[in-house]
Design a protein around this motif. Structure first.
Motif, PDB file in Angstrom:
ATOM      1  N   ALA A 165      26.046  44.634 -53.261  1.00 53.75           N
ATOM      2  CA  ALA A 165      26.571  43.853 -54.399  1.00 53.75           C
ATOM      3  C   ALA A 165      25.735  42.357 -54.351  1.00 53.75           C
ATOM      4  O   ALA A 165      24.851  42.232 -53.272  1.00 53.75           O
ATOM      5  N   GLN A 166      25.668  42.099 -55.649  1.00 51.38           N
ATOM      6  CA  GLN A 166      24.713  40.611 -55.736  1.00 51.38           C
ATOM      7  C   GLN A 166      25.408  39.436 -54.932  1.00 51.38           C
ATOM      8  O   GLN A 166      24.632  38.563 -54.325  1.00 51.38           O
ATOM      9  N   GLU A 167      26.578  39.357 -54.737  1.00 55.87           N
ATOM     10  CA  GLU A 167      27.378  38.427 -54.252  1.00 55.87           C
ATOM     11  C   GLU A 167      28.064  39.029 -52.940  1.00 55.87           C
ATOM     12  O   GLU A 167      28.556  40.156 -53.218  1.00 55.87           O
ATOM     13  N   PHE A 168      27.953  38.538 -51.976  1.00 59.70           N
ATOM     14  CA  PHE A 168      28.629  39.150 -50.673  1.00 59.70           C
ATOM     15  C   PHE A 168      28.777  38.168 -49.664  1.00 59.70           C
ATOM     16  O   PHE A 168      28.615  36.931 -49.794  1.00 59.70           O
ATOM     17  N   SER A 169      30.023  38.571 -48.624  1.00 63.36           N
ATOM     18  CA  SER A 169      30.423  37.696 -47.719  1.00 63.36           C
ATOM     19  C   SER A 169      29.707  37.903 -46.257  1.00 63.36           C
ATOM     20  O   SER A 169      28.905  38.886 -46.326  1.00 63.36           O
ATOM     21  N   LEU A 170      29.653  37.217 -45.398  1.00 66.97           N
ATOM     22  CA  LEU A 170      29.295  37.382 -43.978  1.00 66.97           C
ATOM     23  C   LEU A 170      29.689  38.484 -43.275  1.00 66.97           C
ATOM     24  O   LEU A 170      29.083  39.301 -42.534  1.00 66.97           O
ATOM     25  N   GLY A 171      31.059  39.123 -43.807  1.00 67.70           N
ATOM     26  CA  GLY A 171      31.654  39.962 -43.242  1.00 67.70           C
ATOM     27  C   GLY A 171      32.231  39.979 -42.079  1.00 67.70           C
ATOM     28  O   GLY A 171      32.944  40.692 -41.248  1.00 67.70           O
ATOM     29  N   ARG A 172      32.399  38.741 -41.427  1.00 67.09           N
ATOM     30  CA  ARG A 172      32.953  38.270 -40.257  1.00 67.09           C
ATOM     31  C   ARG A 172      33.300  36.599 -40.518  1.00 67.09           C
ATOM     32  O   ARG A 172      32.815  36.071 -41.530  1.00 67.09           O
ATOM     33  N   THR A 173      34.198  36.156 -39.409  1.00 64.56           N
ATOM     34  CA  THR A 173      34.637  34.764 -39.867  1.00 64.56           C
ATOM     35  C   THR A 173      33.309  34.213 -39.394  1.00 64.56           C
ATOM     36  O   THR A 173      32.244  34.725 -38.674  1.00 64.56           O
ATOM     37  N   GLN A 174      32.999  32.747 -39.655  1.00 63.35           N
ATOM     38  CA  GLN A 174      31.619  32.251 -39.139  1.00 63.35           C
ATOM     39  C   GLN A 174      31.571  32.145 -37.647  1.00 63.35           C
ATOM     40  O   GLN A 174      30.382  32.390 -37.022  1.00 63.35           O
ATOM     41  N   SER A 175      32.449  32.123 -37.122  1.00 64.06           N
ATOM     42  CA  SER A 175      32.566  32.149 -35.495  1.00 64.06           C
ATOM     43  C   SER A 175      32.212  33.500 -34.979  1.00 64.06           C
ATOM     44  O   SER A 175      31.357  33.593 -33.969  1.00 64.06           O
ATOM     45  N   GLU A 176      32.564  34.698 -35.704  1.00 60.31           N
ATOM     46  CA  GLU A 176      32.516  35.806 -35.148  1.00 60.31           C
ATOM     47  C   GLU A 176      30.907  36.141 -35.580  1.00 60.31           C
ATOM     48  O   GLU A 176      30.258  36.852 -34.745  1.00 60.31           O
ATOM     49  N   ALA A 177      30.477  35.933 -36.702  1.00 63.43           N
ATOM     50  CA  ALA A 177      29.259  36.013 -37.077  1.00 63.43           C
ATOM     51  C   ALA A 177      28.235  35.333 -36.188  1.00 63.43           C
ATOM     52  O   ALA A 177      27.161  35.877 -35.695  1.00 63.43           O
ATOM     53  N   ALA A 178      28.495  33.970 -35.615  1.00 60.06           N
ATOM     54  CA  ALA A 178      27.695  33.415 -34.772  1.00 60.06           C
ATOM     55  C   ALA A 178      27.520  34.187 -33.401  1.00 60.06           C
ATOM     56  O   ALA A 178      26.692  34.151 -32.861  1.00 60.06           O
ATOM     57  N   GLU A 179      28.826  34.685 -33.097  1.00 55.81           N
ATOM     58  CA  GLU A 179      28.880  35.456 -31.657  1.00 55.81           C
ATOM     59  C   GLU A 179      27.975  36.571 -31.619  1.00 55.81           C
ATOM     60  O   GLU A 179      27.144  36.996 -30.738  1.00 55.81           O
ATOM     61  N   GLU A 180      27.846  37.277 -32.819  1.00 54.44           N
ATOM     62  CA  GLU A 180      27.071  38.216 -33.183  1.00 54.44           C
ATOM     63  C   GLU A 180      25.463  37.844 -33.076  1.00 54.44           C
ATOM     64  O   GLU A 180      24.453  38.871 -32.919  1.00 54.44           O
ATOM     65  N   LEU A 181      25.297  36.684 -33.480  1.00 56.29           N
ATOM     66  CA  LEU A 181      23.816  36.083 -33.730  1.00 56.29           C
ATOM     67  C   LEU A 181      23.564  35.610 -32.435  1.00 56.29           C
ATOM     68  O   LEU A 181      22.449  35.020 -32.218  1.00 56.29           O
TER      69      LEU A 181
END
Length: 235
Positions: A165-181
């Motif tokens: 999709a042209q527009e998309f979400s992180l697929g996680r909450t910001q906290s969860e995305a931060a943990e994965e990064l």
């Protein structure tokens, strides 16, 4: 063929397992279901066995002092608990269901019975454990070589490929995305702001983003911290 045998045979992990070992595994498998955000096991707890995921998704986390990071994420066909299966010690990390999850649990005795039935099945578990080690080494390399902003750029490019999709979400909450990064939410938010200020992405509301400059974002994703000048604020 039992339900457990049929499901096991359908998983890539057990594709090369012979019928004798498959029967032993299926006969001893215990099915377990977990709701989203339910804990499968905690770091240091006594091992319950070796998990094979049939449905859902599990995030494996490690950390302390209010900060944790994702070690790996497993979906259908993924496994958990390999280390404890072989060394008998406590689980080295905590596993939490990210989605409603159904899995099969094998005790060490069950795995040993399968190996007795067909010694070659041991290589199935050795290969899986070796793959886990390789994944962790590669992850450590990425964490050491890239800034948070570079890792975030890679994540955003992958999310657009995944969603199509042209527009998309992180697929996680910001906290969860931060943990994965491998960082914390505050740094992730700052890195998102940096990419927006640079004109590489656009926030479109409700946690969704659009890539404005794909070439520039790919260049940011390819940056490493080893050469000094490419390191950005937010690393």
């Amino acid at each position: 063929m039992s339900a457990n045998t049929a499901e096991l045979a359908s998983l890539p992990l057990f594709r090369d397992v012979g019928p004798a070992a498959m029967r032993e595994l299926a006969a001893r498998a215990l099915e377990r279901s977990f709701a989203a955000n339910e804990v499968l096991f905690t770091m240091g707890s006594a091992p319950r066995g070796f998990f094979v995921i049939l449905e859902g998704e599990v995030r494996v986390l490690r950390g302390g002092a209010g900060r944790q990071h994702v070690v790996h994420v497993e979906g259908p066909g993924g496994t958990l608990g390999e280390v404890s299966l072989f060394d008998g010690g406590g689980y080295p990390a905590t596993a939490v269901a990210a989605l409603p999850t159904r899995c099969l649990l094998f005790s060490r005795a069950g795995v040993e019975a399968a190996i007795r039935a067909d010694p070659s099945v041991a290589w199935v578990f050795f290969r899986r454990l070796a793959g886990r080690v390789r994944h962790l080494v590669d992850r450590l390399d990425r964490l050491a070589a890239q800034s948070v902003t570079s890792r975030l750029a890679t994540w955003l490019l992958a999310r657009r490929r995944e969603t199509g999709a042209q527009e998309f979400s992180l697929g996680r909450t910001q906290s969860e995305a931060a943990e994965e990064l491998g960082t914390v939410r505050e740094v992730l938010v700052r890195s998102l702001r940096d990419l927006r200020t640079a004109g590489l992405i656009r926030w479109v509301g409700r946690g969704r983003y659009e890539i404005i400059d794909e070439t520039g974002l790919k260049q940011r994703a390819a940056e490493t911290t080893s050469d000094g000048p490419t390191r950005r604020r937010g690393a």
